[in-house]
Every structure is written in structure tokens, then in C-alpha cells.
Enzyme design. Structure first.
Site, PDB file in Angstrom:
ATOM      1  N   ARG A  48      -1.744 -36.772 -29.473  1.00 54.05           N
ATOM      2  CA  ARG A  48      -0.897 -36.503 -28.316  1.00 54.05           C
ATOM      3  C   ARG A  48       0.316 -37.414 -28.362  1.00 54.05           C
ATOM      4  O   ARG A  48       0.326 -38.421 -29.049  1.00 54.05           O
ATOM      5  CB  ARG A  48      -1.670 -36.777 -27.018  1.00 54.05           C
ATOM      6  CG  ARG A  48      -2.859 -35.865 -26.847  1.00 54.05           C
ATOM      7  CD  ARG A  48      -3.536 -36.137 -25.523  1.00 54.05           C
ATOM      8  NE  ARG A  48      -3.789 -37.554 -25.333  1.00 54.05           N
ATOM      9  CZ  ARG A  48      -3.680 -38.186 -24.166  1.00 54.05           C
ATOM     10  NH1 ARG A  48      -3.309 -37.531 -23.097  1.00 54.05           N
ATOM     11  NH2 ARG A  48      -3.955 -39.470 -24.073  1.00 54.05           N
ATOM     12  N   LYS A 112     -14.158 -44.360 -31.583  1.00 54.57           N
ATOM     13  CA  LYS A 112     -13.487 -43.059 -31.673  1.00 54.57           C
ATOM     14  C   LYS A 112     -13.856 -42.323 -32.969  1.00 54.57           C
ATOM     15  O   LYS A 112     -13.574 -42.778 -34.058  1.00 54.57           O
ATOM     16  CB  LYS A 112     -11.968 -43.257 -31.591  1.00 54.57           C
ATOM     17  CG  LYS A 112     -11.211 -41.950 -31.510  1.00 54.57           C
ATOM     18  CD  LYS A 112      -9.819 -42.166 -30.943  1.00 54.57           C
ATOM     19  CE  LYS A 112      -8.998 -40.901 -31.007  1.00 54.57           C
ATOM     20  NZ  LYS A 112      -7.691 -41.069 -30.373  1.00 54.57           N
ATOM     21  N   ARG A 246      -7.436 -46.535 -20.653  1.00 48.24           N
ATOM     22  CA  ARG A 246      -8.077 -47.649 -21.369  1.00 48.24           C
ATOM     23  C   ARG A 246      -9.125 -48.296 -20.494  1.00 48.24           C
ATOM     24  O   ARG A 246      -8.917 -48.428 -19.294  1.00 48.24           O
ATOM     25  CB  ARG A 246      -7.051 -48.756 -21.680  1.00 48.24           C
ATOM     26  CG  ARG A 246      -6.016 -48.386 -22.687  1.00 48.24           C
ATOM     27  CD  ARG A 246      -6.484 -48.701 -24.098  1.00 48.24           C
ATOM     28  NE  ARG A 246      -5.538 -48.205 -25.084  1.00 48.24           N
ATOM     29  CZ  ARG A 246      -5.394 -46.937 -25.435  1.00 48.24           C
ATOM     30  NH1 ARG A 246      -6.138 -46.009 -24.877  1.00 48.24           N
ATOM     31  NH2 ARG A 246      -4.508 -46.562 -26.330  1.00 48.24           N
TER      32      ARG A 246
HETATM   33  P1  ATP Z   1      -5.938 -42.867 -27.154  1.00 49.02           P
HETATM   34  O1  ATP Z   1      -7.083 -42.350 -27.966  1.00 49.02           O
HETATM   35  O2  ATP Z   1      -5.515 -44.202 -27.544  1.00 49.02           O
HETATM   36  O3  ATP Z   1      -6.072 -42.629 -25.698  1.00 49.02           O
HETATM   37  P2  ATP Z   1      -4.458 -40.539 -27.497  1.00 49.02           P
HETATM   38  O4  ATP Z   1      -5.568 -39.810 -26.848  1.00 49.02           O
HETATM   39  O5  ATP Z   1      -3.103 -40.354 -26.957  1.00 49.02           O
HETATM   40  O6  ATP Z   1      -4.698 -42.066 -27.538  1.00 49.02           O
HETATM   41  P3  ATP Z   1      -4.861 -38.992 -29.791  1.00 49.02           P
HETATM   42  O7  ATP Z   1      -3.850 -37.985 -29.529  1.00 49.02           O
HETATM   43  O8  ATP Z   1      -6.266 -38.585 -29.538  1.00 49.02           O
HETATM   44  O9  ATP Z   1      -4.474 -40.273 -29.024  1.00 49.02           O
HETATM   45  O10 ATP Z   1      -4.815 -39.463 -31.308  1.00 49.02           O
HETATM   46  C1  ATP Z   1      -3.932 -40.422 -31.824  1.00 49.02           C
HETATM   47  C2  ATP Z   1      -4.537 -41.797 -31.799  1.00 49.02           C
HETATM   48  O11 ATP Z   1      -5.842 -41.793 -32.399  1.00 49.02           O
HETATM   49  C3  ATP Z   1      -3.770 -42.788 -32.648  1.00 49.02           C
HETATM   50  O12 ATP Z   1      -2.762 -43.389 -31.892  1.00 49.02           O
HETATM   51  C4  ATP Z   1      -4.830 -43.798 -33.117  1.00 49.02           C
HETATM   52  O13 ATP Z   1      -5.040 -44.769 -32.117  1.00 49.02           O
HETATM   53  C5  ATP Z   1      -6.093 -42.973 -33.163  1.00 49.02           C
HETATM   54  N1  ATP Z   1      -6.473 -42.519 -34.523  1.00 49.02           N
HETATM   55  C6  ATP Z   1      -5.669 -42.089 -35.524  1.00 49.02           C
HETATM   56  N2  ATP Z   1      -6.375 -41.710 -36.595  1.00 49.02           N
HETATM   57  C7  ATP Z   1      -7.687 -41.909 -36.281  1.00 49.02           C
HETATM   58  C8  ATP Z   1      -8.910 -41.712 -36.976  1.00 49.02           C
HETATM   59  N3  ATP Z   1      -8.970 -41.222 -38.219  1.00 49.02           N
HETATM   60  N4  ATP Z   1     -10.061 -42.029 -36.334  1.00 49.02           N
HETATM   61  C9  ATP Z   1     -10.056 -42.514 -35.084  1.00 49.02           C
HETATM   62  N5  ATP Z   1      -8.920 -42.706 -34.361  1.00 49.02           N
HETATM   63  C10 ATP Z   1      -7.752 -42.416 -34.958  1.00 49.02           C
END
Ligand code: ATP
Length: 248
Positions: A48, A112, A246
Site C-alpha cells: 500500500r 508478518k 502500529r
Molecule cells: P505495515 O505492514 O507496516 O502496516 P502496509 O500495510 O502499508 O504497512 P503493505 O502494503 O502490506 O504495508 O506492504 C509493504 C510493507 O511490507 C513494506 O513497507 C515492508 O515493511 C513489509 N514487507 C516488504 N516485503 C516483505 C516480506 N517479504 N515479508 C514481510 N513483510 C514485508
């Protein structure tokens, strides 16, 4: 893909920029619901808000599904619904300790494991085309440093011998069921199920929206998938789109 495979048209590429980007283009050109694109490697995987999804070749399952809804369909809660399908599929494969971090993350043992990215384009036939992208870590990525290793999880840590194909097939099967409920009854019919896996319920959290950070206690979700957060100023209800949550 089992008995339901007629509903999917699965295409596999070794590498592409992002499976979502590719399917958005195909959606605009009229590709049908059920088109699936799986990539061994994404060179510009997206999360996102312009964030990056990282995956080493072969170490994760990254794919997108094109699905069409009538134009009047409300799409709030779609990415939460997809999370339910993923958890159901993995649970059926014997994986426990899964939870859902609002709005779009899948957690394994509190770390995650994967994410969902839903994007929408207007169809040309009075419908809405949605591109539902998913990235799940199958194996640990050797590029993860200690910090990332502590906050990211991979499926093999809990279960050996899972193949990408089996995980993909299980998720697609569950997606059919969940998308059917979503299309007929909306997210309201799925909210209770989502709550069963709510990772942060009752936790002290901070929530960031357009640069503004607020603190409070994380509540449940409503029938549109909005998260309720109890703050000193009162109850907030937030949509997933542009918000970051968070644990404090
Ligand atoms: P957050 O999970 O921090 O709330 P978000 O939901 O906005 O952020 P996503 O859109 O789900 O983020 O995905 C991007 C984020 O996921 C990246 O900024 C990084 O922190 C994390 N990420 C990237 N690659 C991976 C991976 N292979 N495994 C786990 N997390 C990852």
C-alpha cells in the site's frame, strides 16, 4: 486446482514488475474474472501507499487475481475478506498461529507473513474490475537482515514441504467461497469471522493518517471493515486505505 478450476485461468511468468500492475492492464483490456497471474519473481512488487513488497526468486508466492463486481457493489472490506480466505486456506493445511493485522497483513506467530493489495479499475461493461494481489513468504529470504528476520515470517518455519502450487490452489479455492459471500451479502456477513483472527484487539496502538499520529486502544471492526480505535478524544472509525497501524 480441483473441481473449481474452471473458474480460474492461471498464467505463470518467471519474472514481471508486479503481478498487480500486469493484471490492471489486462483488466483495462477486458480480461475476464478469474484471471490469475503468478510470478516467480517481482522486480517492483508493491504494497500500500507506494511501499515495496520484497521477495527473492522462488522464496515466496506472489500472485494476483482479477475479479469483477457489479458497479453498485460496495468494495469496503474486500481486502479484509481476502485475509480471511488466506487464513482459512493455510489453517486447512495445518498451519496454526495465524492472525490478521488490520487492514491487510497476514501474521504468523506475530510476525508478518504476507500482505494483500486490492486495486480497482472501472470496467467497460458497467462493472468494476478488482485486482487482488497477494504476497506470502514461503521461505526465509537470505537478504533479510536480523531486524527483518525478527519481524517477517515464512511458512516453512512452521511446516516443511509446502509447495507453492498447493498453497496457491488452497487459497484460490477459499477465495471463491469468500468472494461469493462478499458479492451476495457484503463485508457485513464476514466481519465476525475476521474478528476471530484480529491480531491487535485490545492493544494500545498508534495510528497514522496523512502524517497525523494518534494513540488509543484498538477495538473491533464494523460492517464496512472500518477499525474502531478508542482515543482520549473519543472513538475513531478508520478506513484501511491510507492508514498505518502500529502496536505501541
Ligand atoms: P505495515 O505492514 O507496516 O502496516 P502496509 O500495510 O502499508 O504497512 P503493505 O502494503 O502490506 O504495508 O506492504 C509493504 C510493507 O511490507 C513494506 O513497507 C515492508 O515493511 C513489509 N514487507 C516488504 N516485503 C516483505 C516480506 N517479504 N515479508 C514481510 N513483510 C514485508
Amino acid at each position: 486446482l480441483g473441481p473449481q478450476s474452471g473458474r480460474f485461468d492461471v498464467d505463470h511468468v518467471t519474472s514481471c514488475d508486479s503481478t498487480n500492475t500486469q493484471l490492471l492492464t489486462r483488466a483495462e483490456r477486458g480480461s475476464g474474472a478469474g484471471t490469475v497471474l503468478v510470478a516467480d519473481q517481482q522486480t517492483a512488487g508493491r504494497g500500500r501507499r507506494g511501499r515495496q513488497w520484497q521477495s527473492a526468486p522462488g522464496s515466496s508466492l506472489t500472485f494476483s487475481l482479477l475479479w469483477r463486481f457489479p458497479r453498485e457493489q460496495r468494495l469496503e472490506g474486500l481486502s479484509l475478506s481476502v485475509g480471511i480466505a488466506i487464513v482459512h486456506a493455510l489453517s486447512d493445511m495445518g498451519i496454526r498461529e495465524l492472525s490478521l493485522k488490520w487492514p491487510n497483513d497476514i501474521w504468523l506467530m506475530g510476525r508478518k507473513l504476507g500482505g494483500v493489495l486490492v486495486e480497482v479499475v472501472h470496467g467497460t461493461h458497467g462493472d468494476m474490475a478488482t485486482v487482488i494481489g497477494m504476497g506470502l513468504n514461503l521461505q526465509r529470504n537470505p537478504d533479510w537482515d536480523e531486524n527483518l528476520g525478527a519481524s517477517y515470517a515464512a511458512l516453512v518455519e512452521l511446516k516443511e514441504g509446502l509447495t507453492r502450487e498447493a498453497v496457491l490452489a488452497a487459497i484460490l479455492r477459499e477465495l471463491l467461497a469468500v468472494l461469493d459471500v462478499f458479492a451476495r451479502e457484503g463485508f457485513a456477513a464476514l466481519a465476525d469471522e475476521w474478528m476471530r483472527y484480529h491480531a491487535m484487539f485490545g492493544s494500545e496502538v498508534s495510528i497514522e493518517q496523512s502524517g497525523l499520529v494518534r494513540h488509543g486502544r484498538c477495538g473491533g471492526i464494523d460492517a464496512l471493515g472500518r477499525l474502531e480505535v478508542e482515543t482520549a478524544e473519543g472513538k475513531l472509525r478508520v478506513f484501511g486505505g491510507e492508514v498505518s497501524l502500529r502496536r505501541r
